[in-house]
Design a protein around this motif. Structure first.
Motif, PDB file in Angstrom:
ATOM      1  N   PHE A   8       0.859  -1.191   0.000  1.00  0.00           N
ATOM      2  CA  PHE A   8       0.000   0.000   0.000  1.00  0.00           C
ATOM      3  C   PHE A   8       0.889   1.234   0.000  1.00  0.00           C
ATOM      4  CE2 PHE A   8      -2.423  -3.373   1.917  1.00  0.00           C
ATOM      5  CZ  PHE A   8      -3.668  -3.241   1.345  1.00  0.00           C
ATOM      6  N   PHE A   9       0.649   2.136  -0.941  1.00  0.00           N
ATOM      7  CA  PHE A   9       1.515   3.304  -1.064  1.00  0.00           C
ATOM      8  C   PHE A   9       0.651   4.565  -1.155  1.00  0.00           C
ATOM      9  CE2 PHE A   9       5.200   5.142  -3.837  1.00  0.00           C
ATOM     10  CZ  PHE A   9       5.554   5.973  -2.784  1.00  0.00           C
ATOM     11  N   PRO A  10       0.388   5.199   0.003  1.00  0.00           N
ATOM     12  CA  PRO A  10      -0.481   6.388  -0.006  1.00  0.00           C
ATOM     13  C   PRO A  10       0.269   7.685  -0.279  1.00  0.00           C
ATOM     14  CG  PRO A  10       0.081   5.822   2.251  1.00  0.00           C
ATOM     15  CD  PRO A  10       0.789   4.812   1.367  1.00  0.00           C
ATOM     16  N   MET A  11      -0.452   8.675  -0.799  1.00  0.00           N
ATOM     17  CA  MET A  11       0.064  10.045  -0.860  1.00  0.00           C
ATOM     18  C   MET A  11       0.354  10.491   0.571  1.00  0.00           C
ATOM     19  SD  MET A  11       0.814  12.643  -2.622  1.00  0.00           S
ATOM     20  CE  MET A  11       0.710  14.378  -2.970  1.00  0.00           C
ATOM     21  N   MET A  12       1.371  11.332   0.731  1.00  0.00           N
ATOM     22  CA  MET A  12       1.733  11.774   2.085  1.00  0.00           C
ATOM     23  C   MET A  12       0.831  12.932   2.506  1.00  0.00           C
ATOM     24  SD  MET A  12       4.144  11.083  -0.074  1.00  0.00           S
ATOM     25  CE  MET A  12       5.272   9.773  -0.353  1.00  0.00           C
ATOM     26  N   THR A  35       2.018  -4.495   3.526  1.00  0.00           N
ATOM     27  CA  THR A  35       3.187  -3.632   3.733  1.00  0.00           C
ATOM     28  C   THR A  35       2.831  -2.219   3.281  1.00  0.00           C
ATOM     29  OG1 THR A  35       4.699  -5.471   3.339  1.00  0.00           O
ATOM     30  CG2 THR A  35       5.608  -3.253   3.100  1.00  0.00           C
ATOM     31  N   ILE A  36       3.087  -1.258   4.146  1.00  0.00           N
ATOM     32  CA  ILE A  36       2.811   0.144   3.785  1.00  0.00           C
ATOM     33  C   ILE A  36       4.132   0.805   3.409  1.00  0.00           C
ATOM     34  CG2 ILE A  36       2.026   2.378   4.661  1.00  0.00           C
ATOM     35  CD1 ILE A  36       0.192   0.726   6.580  1.00  0.00           C
ATOM     36  N   ILE A  37       4.118   1.522   2.312  1.00  0.00           N
ATOM     37  CA  ILE A  37       5.318   2.258   1.902  1.00  0.00           C
ATOM     38  C   ILE A  37       5.093   3.733   2.212  1.00  0.00           C
ATOM     39  CG2 ILE A  37       6.884   2.782  -0.006  1.00  0.00           C
ATOM     40  CD1 ILE A  37       5.647   0.398  -1.453  1.00  0.00           C
ATOM     41  N   THR A  38       6.059   4.324   2.869  1.00  0.00           N
ATOM     42  CA  THR A  38       5.935   5.751   3.153  1.00  0.00           C
ATOM     43  C   THR A  38       7.321   6.370   3.296  1.00  0.00           C
ATOM     44  OG1 THR A  38       4.755   7.383   4.492  1.00  0.00           O
ATOM     45  CG2 THR A  38       5.721   5.525   5.687  1.00  0.00           C
ATOM     46  N   GLN A  51       1.741  -1.141  16.116  1.00  0.00           N
ATOM     47  CA  GLN A  51       2.293  -1.787  17.309  1.00  0.00           C
ATOM     48  C   GLN A  51       1.202  -2.174  18.313  1.00  0.00           C
ATOM     49  OE1 GLN A  51       5.203   1.087  18.408  1.00  0.00           O
ATOM     50  NE2 GLN A  51       6.729   0.242  17.018  1.00  0.00           N
ATOM     51  N   ARG A  52       0.146  -1.350  18.344  1.00  0.00           N
ATOM     52  CA  ARG A  52      -0.942  -1.616  19.295  1.00  0.00           C
ATOM     53  C   ARG A  52      -1.798  -2.796  18.869  1.00  0.00           C
ATOM     54  NH1 ARG A  52      -2.567   3.392  18.919  1.00  0.00           N
ATOM     55  NH2 ARG A  52      -4.450   2.685  17.896  1.00  0.00           N
ATOM     56  N   THR A  53      -1.828  -3.054  17.585  1.00  0.00           N
ATOM     57  CA  THR A  53      -2.709  -4.122  17.099  1.00  0.00           C
ATOM     58  C   THR A  53      -1.875  -5.362  16.792  1.00  0.00           C
ATOM     59  OG1 THR A  53      -2.450  -3.366  14.862  1.00  0.00           O
ATOM     60  CG2 THR A  53      -4.280  -2.428  16.088  1.00  0.00           C
ATOM     61  N   HIS A  54      -2.543  -6.452  16.482  1.00  0.00           N
ATOM     62  CA  HIS A  54      -1.819  -7.703  16.244  1.00  0.00           C
ATOM     63  C   HIS A  54      -1.740  -8.050  14.764  1.00  0.00           C
ATOM     64  CE1 HIS A  54      -1.796  -8.292  20.527  1.00  0.00           C
ATOM     65  NE2 HIS A  54      -3.090  -8.056  20.551  1.00  0.00           N
ATOM     66  N   HIS A  55      -1.958  -7.063  13.932  1.00  0.00           N
ATOM     67  CA  HIS A  55      -1.989  -7.381  12.506  1.00  0.00           C
ATOM     68  C   HIS A  55      -0.577  -7.534  11.939  1.00  0.00           C
ATOM     69  CE1 HIS A  55      -6.181  -6.521  12.742  1.00  0.00           C
ATOM     70  NE2 HIS A  55      -5.970  -5.270  13.090  1.00  0.00           N
ATOM     71  N   SER A  56      -0.535  -8.326  10.901  1.00  0.00           N
ATOM     72  CA  SER A  56       0.776  -8.551  10.273  1.00  0.00           C
ATOM     73  C   SER A  56       1.047  -7.482   9.218  1.00  0.00           C
ATOM     74  CB  SER A  56       0.790  -9.935   9.611  1.00  0.00           C
ATOM     75  OG  SER A  56      -0.304 -10.010   8.711  1.00  0.00           O
ATOM     76  N   ILE A  57       1.257  -6.272   9.709  1.00  0.00           N
ATOM     77  CA  ILE A  57       1.507  -5.156   8.792  1.00  0.00           C
ATOM     78  C   ILE A  57       2.934  -4.659   8.998  1.00  0.00           C
ATOM     79  CG2 ILE A  57       0.797  -2.823   8.124  1.00  0.00           C
ATOM     80  CD1 ILE A  57      -1.945  -3.437   9.390  1.00  0.00           C
ATOM     81  N   SER A  58       3.659  -4.469   7.912  1.00  0.00           N
ATOM     82  CA  SER A  58       4.979  -3.853   8.081  1.00  0.00           C
ATOM     83  C   SER A  58       5.048  -2.528   7.315  1.00  0.00           C
ATOM     84  CB  SER A  58       6.101  -4.800   7.654  1.00  0.00           C
ATOM     85  OG  SER A  58       5.684  -5.632   6.628  1.00  0.00           O
ATOM     86  N   VAL A  59       6.083  -1.765   7.630  1.00  0.00           N
ATOM     87  CA  VAL A  59       6.239  -0.451   7.015  1.00  0.00           C
ATOM     88  C   VAL A  59       7.627  -0.368   6.381  1.00  0.00           C
ATOM     89  CG1 VAL A  59       6.352   2.041   7.466  1.00  0.00           C
ATOM     90  CG2 VAL A  59       4.706   0.631   8.707  1.00  0.00           C
ATOM     91  N   LEU A  60       7.684   0.072   5.142  1.00  0.00           N
ATOM     92  CA  LEU A  60       8.972   0.297   4.475  1.00  0.00           C
ATOM     93  C   LEU A  60       9.065   1.783   4.119  1.00  0.00           C
ATOM     94  CD1 LEU A  60       9.107  -2.692   1.940  1.00  0.00           C
ATOM     95  CD2 LEU A  60      10.453  -2.427   4.028  1.00  0.00           C
ATOM     96  N   THR A  61      10.258   2.344   4.231  1.00  0.00           N
ATOM     97  CA  THR A  61      10.360   3.774   3.923  1.00  0.00           C
ATOM     98  C   THR A  61      11.244   4.042   2.705  1.00  0.00           C
ATOM     99  OG1 THR A  61      12.211   4.025   5.458  1.00  0.00           O
ATOM    100  CG2 THR A  61      10.025   4.502   6.328  1.00  0.00           C
ATOM    101  N   LEU A  62      10.874   5.100   2.007  1.00  0.00           N
ATOM    102  CA  LEU A  62      11.681   5.618   0.896  1.00  0.00           C
ATOM    103  C   LEU A  62      12.061   7.047   1.267  1.00  0.00           C
ATOM    104  CD1 LEU A  62       9.385   4.605  -2.134  1.00  0.00           C
ATOM    105  CD2 LEU A  62      11.341   3.344  -1.238  1.00  0.00           C
TER     106      LEU A  62
END
Ligand code: UDP
Length: 473
Positions: A8-12, A35-38, A51-62
């Motif tokens: 997932f890659f949202p506008m900032m 995976t969220i890209i930001t 961090q508060r939730t138990h979902h398997s979501i990761s974040v990658l940064t550019l």
């Protein structure tokens, strides 16, 4: 079998990052690896919630090339752009993320890329690796249809003035607009950076795998059908995505850090009777002149209603003073109104039973959050696609009344809505009477439909599953 993996890659911008995080949570709750890209400065907003939730979501940064594009270091969200004329530079910086994105896709090979409408270049990049790209506009079907028909038929080019109404052609309802309510780039066909980019956006709707829409079928069935069947777009509706936030903390901590403690806020709300407070907020970007702030204050006071008014932390004015509310207003209103300076826990507030109405700038997330809360609205569109959204609320759903905004304007602008008009509109939704009751009944009905849509077997739940199935096969 490996889990399906979505990027997932949202506008900032808050109005895009907030629903994207909700979307990622939703997909994760359906067993998808998300995976969220930001960019680095925006990452904490996502990680804090994850961090508060138990979902398997990761974040990658550019790395965000702010300086390279002519912005100051650290300007990584749209609300930090110092003035609207700097927007093209921000867009330039986002376009420079194309190569880093390409490298990321090459390394990670996700099964699908959901990328923001503002990144039309993401479609060819994903295509290089055979990754389907879905476009996320962040608005609803009605607006997608109306703006597309203006682009196709250009009725705005045939009127003689900016105030002469024209009809948006070929829609299921008769919708009238004026040129002054359109974004500058839609008023005529002169080439600007933004216009060129928005043309590409429309083209990528067709060249991408499809479009993911934060809406639900029952809210705008005619337009969900029109978008797919007449305009020929492949679309999946999966909203309202904000409904995935069920706990107080999830509702309270969306977007930026709240300027008010949630316990204090709830205490204030709990002390009020059901449906007795109007909530006034203009999104993450809305800005007003000092004289417009004065009129809002006068209007709220004259309406006689209790209120929560979110006043965005003012940009420092030329003379170096922050915009102030009228003297003694806060003191006079201390038993009636709560003023939040900065960021408010909007969904937490809207969902409270004491809230009976919502003065909104008609950002799509706010509209949907108002719909989910079942409250009638006073519509006060300002920029982006907000004048379209207003039409859906006031003329199609008939769950709100307009305050009388006529002029599309980015930034504080010059159009001033008088206090009397504000008071009148607020009273129309808050005071007892046939009109208000009608709106309230319809608003409650759409709220119930929204809840059903995201429950198992509901239209959004099913569309989400259908999309996941399709991506799996
Ligand atoms: N929002 C919030 N607190 C604020 C202002 C905004 O939580 O003080 C959230 C709001 O709930 C919504 C988003 O920010 O989810 C704003 O998106 P919207 O599309 O309504 O407007 P935009 O900010 O993009 O103009």
């Amino acid at each position: 079998m490996a889990k399906l993996h979505f990027f997932f890659f949202p506008m900032m911008a808050q109005g895009h990052m907030i629903p994207t995080l909700d979307m990622a949570k939703l997909f994760a709750s359906h067993g998808v690896k998300a995976t969220i890209i930001t960019t680095p400065l925006n990452a904490p907003y996502f990680t804090r919630s994850i961090q508060r939730t138990h979902h398997s979501i990761s974040v990658l940064t550019l790395k965000f090339p702010a300086v390279e594009a002519g912005l100051v270091e650290g300007c990584e969200t749209v609300d930090q752009i110092p003035s609207p004329d700097m927007l093209p530079k921000f867009l330039k910086a986002t376009a420079m993320l194309q190569d880093p994105l390409e490298r990321l896709l090459q390394d990670s090979r996700p099964d699908c890329l959901v990328a923001d409408m503002f990144f039309p270049w993401a479609t060819p990049v994903a295509a290089k690796f055979n990754i389907p790209r879905l476009v996320f506009h962040g608005t609803g079907f009605f607006t997608l249809c109306a703006s597309e028909n203006l682009r196709l038929y250009m009725p705005q080019a045939s009127v003689s003035s900016d105030d002469e109404p024209f009809m948006v052609p070929n829609l299921p309802h008769k919708i009238m607009l004026t040129r002054s309510q359109l974004p500058e780039n839609e008023r005529c066909d002169t080439e600007t950076v933004l216009l060129t980019m928005l043309k590409q956006v429309k083209e990528t709707e067709l060249t991408s795998y499809g479009v993911i829409v934060n809406s639900f079928y029952e809210l705008e069935p005619d337009y969900a059908d029109y978008y797919r069947n007449v305009l020929g777009r492949r679309a999946w509706h999966i909203g309202p995505v904000s409904l995935c936030n069920r706990e107080v903390e999830d509702k309270a901590q969306r977007g930026k850090e709240s300027a008010i403690d949630e316990v204090e806020c709830l205490k204030w709300l709990n002390s009020k009777k059901p449906n007795s407070v109007i909530y006034v907020c203009f999104g993450s970007l809305g800005d007003f002149t000092a004289s417009q702030l004065f009129e809002i204050a006068m209007g709220l006071e004259a309406s006689g209603q209790q209120f929560i008014w979110v006043v965005r932390k003012g940009k420092i004015e030329e003379d170096g003073h922050e915009k102030r509310l009228p003297e003694e207003f806060e003191e006079r209103m201390k038993d009636k109104g709560l003023i939040i300076r900065g960021w408010a826990p909007q969904v937490l507030i809207l969902d409270h039973e004491s809230i009976g109405g919502f003065v909104t700038h008609c950002g799509w997330n706010s509209i949907l959050e108002g719909v989910c809360a079942g409250v009638p609205m006073v519509t006060w569109p300002q920029f982006a696609e907000q004048f379209y959204n207003e039409k859906l609320v006031t003329e199609i759903l008939r769950i709100g009344v307009g305050v009388g905004a006529r002029q599309w304007q980015l930034g504080a602008g010059s159009d001033c809505i008088k206090g009397e008009a504000i008071a009148k509109a607020v009273k129309r939704v808050m005071e007892a009477g046939e009109e208000a009751e009608g709106m309230r009944t319809r608003a409650r009905a759409v709220k119930d439909m929204a809840k059903k849509a995201v429950e198992e077997g509901g239209s959004s739940y099913s569309d989400l599953n259908a999309l996941i199935q399709e991506m799996s096969s």
